[in-house]
Write a protein that holds these residues in place. Structure first.
Motif: not given
Length: 126
Positions: A20-39
């Protein structure tokens, strides 16, 4: 406007792999954690994996440890989830996430103040 867009979901046989891939936009994500949830239907969204801002420290749910690997490319504002040895119980909608304000992975894992993608379906046939 912050957006997270997932891709890479699909149908796979048990024992197979997906990335899986996830592309972020609208801000820099450099200083924030990223992750995955499922449901899955009728259940609450559950934590799967997270990675710290610099991509150094991963965290995994026990159910996916040693099978899934999270990574990120900060130059592309993208986070990945390599899923190996997939099981039928991994079938779910997978959501990409990042914190709104907190810089900690612990906050991301609580899932209460996060940005969310629209989700991508992963189906594992047994």
């Amino acid at each position: 406007q912050v957006q997270l867009v997932e891709s890479g979901g699909g149908l796979v046989q048990a024992g197979g792999s997906l990335r899986l891939s996830c592309a972020g936009s609208g801000r820099t994500f450099l200083t924030y954690p990223m992750g995955w949830f499922r449901q899955t239907p009728g259940k609450e969204r559950e934590f799967v994996a997270a990675i710290s801002a610099r991509g150094i420290i991963p965290n995994y749910a026990d159910s996916v440890k040693d099978r899934f690997t999270i990574s990120r490319d900060n130059a592309k504002n993208t986070v990945y989830l390599q899923m190996n040895s997939l099981k039928a119980e991994d079938t779910a909608i997978y959501y990409c996430t990042s914190t709104r304000a907190s810089f900690t992975t612990a906050s991301l894992m609580r899932g209460t103040d996060n940005y969310w993608g629209q989700g991508t379906q992963v189906t594992v046939s047994s």
